[in-house]
Design a protein around this motif. Structure first.
Motif, PDB file in Angstrom:
ATOM      1  N   LEU A 199       0.820  -1.211   0.000  1.00 29.71           N
ATOM      2  CA  LEU A 199       0.000   0.000   0.000  1.00 29.71           C
ATOM      3  C   LEU A 199       0.856   1.264   0.000  1.00 29.71           C
ATOM      4  O   LEU A 199       0.531   2.239  -0.684  1.00 29.71           O
ATOM      5  N   GLN A 200       1.963   1.253   0.737  1.00 32.08           N
ATOM      6  CA  GLN A 200       2.845   2.422   0.740  1.00 32.08           C
ATOM      7  C   GLN A 200       3.356   2.706  -0.676  1.00 32.08           C
ATOM      8  O   GLN A 200       3.345   3.850  -1.128  1.00 32.08           O
ATOM      9  N   LYS A 201       3.789   1.675  -1.343  1.00 29.86           N
ATOM     10  CA  LYS A 201       4.298   1.830  -2.716  1.00 29.86           C
ATOM     11  C   LYS A 201       3.192   2.314  -3.654  1.00 29.86           C
ATOM     12  O   LYS A 201       3.415   3.181  -4.497  1.00 29.86           O
ATOM     13  N   THR A 202       2.002   1.773  -3.471  1.00 28.53           N
ATOM     14  CA  THR A 202       0.878   2.164  -4.326  1.00 28.53           C
ATOM     15  C   THR A 202       0.513   3.621  -4.115  1.00 28.53           C
ATOM     16  O   THR A 202       0.330   4.376  -5.079  1.00 28.53           O
ATOM     17  N   TYR A 203       0.404   4.058  -2.866  1.00 25.57           N
ATOM     18  CA  TYR A 203      -0.007   5.432  -2.569  1.00 25.57           C
ATOM     19  C   TYR A 203       1.055   6.450  -2.931  1.00 25.57           C
ATOM     20  O   TYR A 203       0.744   7.627  -3.080  1.00 25.57           O
ATOM     21  N   GLN A 204       2.308   6.033  -3.091  1.00 29.94           N
ATOM     22  CA  GLN A 204       3.350   6.953  -3.547  1.00 29.94           C
ATOM     23  C   GLN A 204       3.039   7.483  -4.943  1.00 29.94           C
ATOM     24  O   GLN A 204       3.456   8.569  -5.315  1.00 29.94           O
ATOM     25  N   LYS A 205       2.283   6.727  -5.711  1.00 32.03           N
ATOM     26  CA  LYS A 205       1.892   7.154  -7.057  1.00 32.03           C
ATOM     27  C   LYS A 205       1.021   8.409  -7.012  1.00 32.03           C
ATOM     28  O   LYS A 205       1.012   9.181  -7.958  1.00 32.03           O
ATOM     29  N   ALA A 206       0.276   8.589  -5.942  1.00 32.84           N
ATOM     30  CA  ALA A 206      -0.640   9.712  -5.835  1.00 32.84           C
ATOM     31  C   ALA A 206       0.070  11.018  -5.443  1.00 32.84           C
ATOM     32  O   ALA A 206      -0.525  12.082  -5.493  1.00 32.84           O
ATOM     33  N   ARG A 207       1.308  10.923  -5.068  1.00 30.31           N
ATOM     34  CA  ARG A 207       2.042  12.117  -4.621  1.00 30.31           C
ATOM     35  C   ARG A 207       2.664  12.853  -5.775  1.00 30.31           C
ATOM     36  O   ARG A 207       2.987  12.444  -6.777  1.00 30.31           O
TER      37      ARG A 207
END
Length: 132
Positions: free
Chosen positions: A124-132
């Motif tokens: 999830l951390q890796k996935t949500y980094q895309k939104a930054r």
């Protein structure tokens, strides 16, 4: 190891009843009120997910990565359908399942489904980094 409890041959069977939100007409991938292919695939994936999840360490789960499915017979609204997932191969973090679906009368689908074991928090951390 996060998947030490997984062994080839594990099986999981789940059932559901075909409802309006599972129909091809609902998915708009067809006009008929029959069990939709996406709903059947979802049921198959859920069976595989639950098959693996029972044997993983806390903090780990699986994510779907590939489906090769044939939808071979229709099922009407209101009919009970079931999916069976069998873990047939383990390649490090990749799990390969044989999946089948049935209604009361016949096999309605079959194929292969692959999932990967992941650490849920890191994924999830890796996935949500895309939104930054």
């Amino acid at each position: 190891m996060e998947n030490a409890g997984l062994i080839a041959g594990l099986k999981k069977e789940i059932t559901t009843t075909v409802t309006d939100d599972m129909l091809a007409s609902h998915f708009q991938n067809g006009f008929l009120d029959v069990f939709a292919t996406p709903a059947m695939i979802t049921l198959m994936e859920k069976a595989a997910l639950l098959c693996a999840q029972e044997h993983l360490e806390d903090g780990y789960t699986t994510v779907g990565s590939k489906v090769e499915i044939s939808h071979i017979a229709p099922s009407p609204k209101g009919m009970e359908v079931r999916a069976v997932a069998e873990l047939i191969d383990i390649q490090d973090r990749k799990l390969i399942f044989r999946v089948e679906a049935y209604d009361r009368f016949e096999k309605i689908g079959e194929g292969i489904h692959e999932r990967f074991v992941v650490n849920a928090e890191r994924f999830l951390q890796k996935t949500y980094q895309k939104a930054r």
